[in-house]
Design a protein around this motif. Structure first.
Motif, PDB file in Angstrom:
ATOM      1  N   VAL A  74       5.858  -4.240 -17.877  1.00 12.93           N
ATOM      2  CA  VAL A  74       5.570  -4.954 -17.000  1.00 12.93           C
ATOM      3  C   VAL A  74       6.156  -5.992 -15.901  1.00 12.93           C
ATOM      4  O   VAL A  74       6.945  -5.924 -15.028  1.00 12.93           O
ATOM      5  CB  VAL A  74       5.003  -6.303 -17.811  1.00 12.93           C
ATOM      6  N   ASN A  75       5.438  -6.498 -14.294  1.00 20.88           N
ATOM      7  CA  ASN A  75       5.671  -6.234 -13.440  1.00 20.88           C
ATOM      8  C   ASN A  75       5.460  -7.831 -12.938  1.00 20.88           C
ATOM      9  O   ASN A  75       3.210  -7.771 -12.652  1.00 20.88           O
ATOM     10  CB  ASN A  75       5.729  -5.256 -12.442  1.00 20.88           C
ATOM     11  N   SER A  76       5.996  -8.869 -12.537  1.00 19.33           N
ATOM     12  CA  SER A  76       5.573 -10.475 -11.689  1.00 19.33           C
ATOM     13  C   SER A  76       5.687 -10.699 -11.047  1.00 19.33           C
ATOM     14  O   SER A  76       5.454 -11.713 -10.674  1.00 19.33           O
ATOM     15  CB  SER A  76       5.426 -11.067 -13.029  1.00 19.33           C
ATOM     16  N   ALA A  77       6.233 -10.160 -10.125  1.00 22.36           N
ATOM     17  CA  ALA A  77       8.003  -9.790  -8.402  1.00 22.36           C
ATOM     18  C   ALA A  77       7.189  -9.552  -7.931  1.00 22.36           C
ATOM     19  O   ALA A  77       6.162 -10.161  -7.657  1.00 22.36           O
ATOM     20  CB  ALA A  77       8.714  -8.601  -8.863  1.00 22.36           C
ATOM     21  N   ARG A  78       6.991  -8.164  -7.040  1.00 24.21           N
ATOM     22  CA  ARG A  78       6.238  -7.226  -6.246  1.00 24.21           C
ATOM     23  C   ARG A  78       5.919  -6.141  -6.138  1.00 24.21           C
ATOM     24  O   ARG A  78       6.437  -5.008  -7.518  1.00 24.21           O
ATOM     25  CB  ARG A  78       7.383  -7.581  -4.956  1.00 24.21           C
ATOM     26  N   GLY A  79       4.738  -5.618  -5.684  1.00 25.50           N
ATOM     27  CA  GLY A  79       4.045  -4.734  -6.744  1.00 25.50           C
ATOM     28  C   GLY A  79       4.924  -3.350  -5.600  1.00 25.50           C
ATOM     29  O   GLY A  79       5.043  -2.039  -6.178  1.00 25.50           O
ATOM     30  N   GLY A  80       5.793  -3.482  -4.958  1.00 19.63           N
ATOM     31  CA  GLY A  80       6.759  -2.083  -4.106  1.00 19.63           C
ATOM     32  C   GLY A  80       7.629  -2.162  -4.728  1.00 19.63           C
ATOM     33  O   GLY A  80       8.156  -0.860  -4.412  1.00 19.63           O
ATOM     34  N   ILE A  81       7.658  -2.715  -5.681  1.00 23.20           N
ATOM     35  CA  ILE A  81       9.054  -2.549  -6.230  1.00 23.20           C
ATOM     36  C   ILE A  81       8.879  -0.770  -7.198  1.00 23.20           C
ATOM     37  O   ILE A  81       9.971  -0.735  -8.126  1.00 23.20           O
ATOM     38  CB  ILE A  81       9.449  -3.734  -6.904  1.00 23.20           C
ATOM     39  N   LEU A 101      -4.239  -8.201 -14.226  1.00 27.52           N
ATOM     40  CA  LEU A 101      -4.323  -8.943 -13.470  1.00 27.52           C
ATOM     41  C   LEU A 101      -4.373  -9.523 -11.921  1.00 27.52           C
ATOM     42  O   LEU A 101      -3.291  -8.802 -11.191  1.00 27.52           O
ATOM     43  CB  LEU A 101      -2.858 -10.831 -14.042  1.00 27.52           C
ATOM     44  N   PRO A 102      -4.977 -10.486 -11.189  1.00 23.00           N
ATOM     45  CA  PRO A 102      -4.982 -10.508  -9.928  1.00 23.00           C
ATOM     46  C   PRO A 102      -3.626 -11.508  -9.432  1.00 23.00           C
ATOM     47  O   PRO A 102      -4.369 -12.379  -8.288  1.00 23.00           O
ATOM     48  CB  PRO A 102      -6.538 -10.390  -9.478  1.00 23.00           C
ATOM     49  N   LEU A 135       0.616  -5.969 -15.521  1.00 25.09           N
ATOM     50  CA  LEU A 135       0.785  -5.450 -13.575  1.00 25.09           C
ATOM     51  C   LEU A 135      -0.242  -7.195 -13.056  1.00 25.09           C
ATOM     52  O   LEU A 135      -1.279  -6.963 -13.132  1.00 25.09           O
ATOM     53  CB  LEU A 135       0.143  -4.227 -13.511  1.00 25.09           C
ATOM     54  N   ASP A 136       0.825  -7.885 -11.968  1.00 27.51           N
ATOM     55  CA  ASP A 136      -0.239  -8.778 -11.934  1.00 27.51           C
ATOM     56  C   ASP A 136       0.194  -8.657 -10.164  1.00 27.51           C
ATOM     57  O   ASP A 136      -0.665  -9.522  -9.573  1.00 27.51           O
ATOM     58  CB  ASP A 136       0.619 -10.124 -12.101  1.00 27.51           C
ATOM     59  N   VAL A 137       0.958  -7.690  -9.999  1.00 29.19           N
ATOM     60  CA  VAL A 137       1.547  -7.357  -8.673  1.00 29.19           C
ATOM     61  C   VAL A 137       1.017  -6.149  -8.017  1.00 29.19           C
ATOM     62  O   VAL A 137       1.303  -5.275  -9.062  1.00 29.19           O
ATOM     63  CB  VAL A 137       2.066  -7.739  -8.164  1.00 29.19           C
TER      64      VAL A 137
END
Length: 324
Positions: free
Chosen positions: A239-246, A288-289, A266-268
């Motif tokens: 799961v990623n709620s930080a930044r998409g580029g990670i 999620l957007p 994924l939120d990002v």
């Protein structure tokens, strides 16, 4: 606030919640953006002429070229976000400007979203809702559809700052065992029994779930890639709620398609809102957007925190959230 401070002109680049804008208008002579349309670089520079500061958001990309073209009147850039990768801080410093952000006030809201991603990805929120909405619910069955357990599982947290610790606190309520990778080991009181791993490679084999909560930096870009995903046990959830580029999209999509990664939340995203379209077709991804801080109270408090920094600067004081 006295009359001299109220004469300071301020450009607010994007629409903020009403209560935040009311506070800004009381403090400064503000130019708002009621239609919430992004400025082009040239239009932004024209609008900023005569302004002592800019209140911006993570949607505004302040690269070295734009920063170099800012009017001489601009002395401070205050971003209404905790992340600041959208600002070239080296260029800000070289131009002699101050930059600030808004840490702390969005911790709980973002940690809540991380838990929503964990639960949504594990328990099939995407396909489960579609079954009901599209009238495709087949009725009772002991074998399909099936999700994945959350309670009692091992959660690895990448980035154990304020948000990472808040995620860990929530995950403990589900009986999850916490592992974490961070730039430095936390004190025993902060860690609350979580296991520290000095390297990401050392942590990943011990994770049924991975929550990405680190900052986006040159060092963390594409940190989650084919090599690091392969270190996770088969069936792990990311799961990623930080930044998409990670996250390297190609690698994650491949791992989701092969089944090595059971699901993702994924939120990002890289390039959002123009995400990799393949994510939309994967049934094992909960999307999620970018809702991490998107509550009325949190976004209002972020605006007020940015205002505090601007007010301090206008009064000749050091802003508490100064980045440069």
């Amino acid at each position: 606030m006295d009359r001299a401070e109220k004469r300071h002109k301020l450009l607010v680049t994007r629409k903020l919640p009403d209560d935040a804008e009311a506070a800004f208008a009381k403090a400064f002579d503000c130019q708002f953006n009621p239609e919430d349309k992004p400025y082009t670089p040239d239009a932004l520079c024209r609008a900023a002429d005569g302004c002592f500061g800019l209140a911006i958001t993570s949607m505004d990309k302040f690269n070295a070229d734009l920063i170099g073209k800012l009017p001489a009147s601009v002395k401070i850039i205050s971003t209404v976000s905790v992340g600041h990768e959208h600002i070239d801080l080296a260029a800000v410093k070289a131009k002699g400007l101050v930059a600030t952000n808004t840490p702390g006030v969005l911790t709980d809201a973002t940690a809540d979203i991380a838990l929503l991603l964990i639960l949504g990805a594990a328990r099939g929120a995407y396909w489960g809702e579609r079954m009901v909405r599209e009238n495709r619910w087949p009725g009772a069955s002991m074998v399909k559809p099936l999700g994945h357990d959350v309670s009692g599982q091992r959660l690895g947290i990448i980035g154990m700052g304020r948000i990472g610790q808040a995620v860990a606190k929530r995950a403990r309520a589900f009986g999850m065992t916490i592992h974490y990778h961070n730039r430095k080991e936390l004190s025993p009181a902060e860690a609350e029994g979580a296991t520290f791993h000095a390297t990401l490679e050392g942590m990943l084999p011990h994770c049924d779930f991975v929550s990405i909560n680190c900052a986006m930096t040159p060092e963390t870009k594409n940190l989650i890639n084919a090599r690091t995903l392969a270190l996770l046990p088969k069936g792990a959830i990311v799961v990623n709620s930080a930044r998409g580029g990670i996250v390297e999209d190609e690698a994650l999509i491949s791992a989701l398609t092969s089944g090595h990664i059971a699901a993702a939340g994924l939120d990002v995203f890289a390039g959002e809102p123009n995400i990799d379209p393949r994510y939309r077709d994967l049934p094992n991804v909960f999307l999620l957007p970018h809702l991490g801080s998107a509550t009325l109270r949190t976004r209002t408090n972020m605006g007020l925190r940015a205002l505090d920094n601007l007010t301090a600067f206008a009064q000749g004081k050091a802003p508490r959230d100064q980045l440069t």
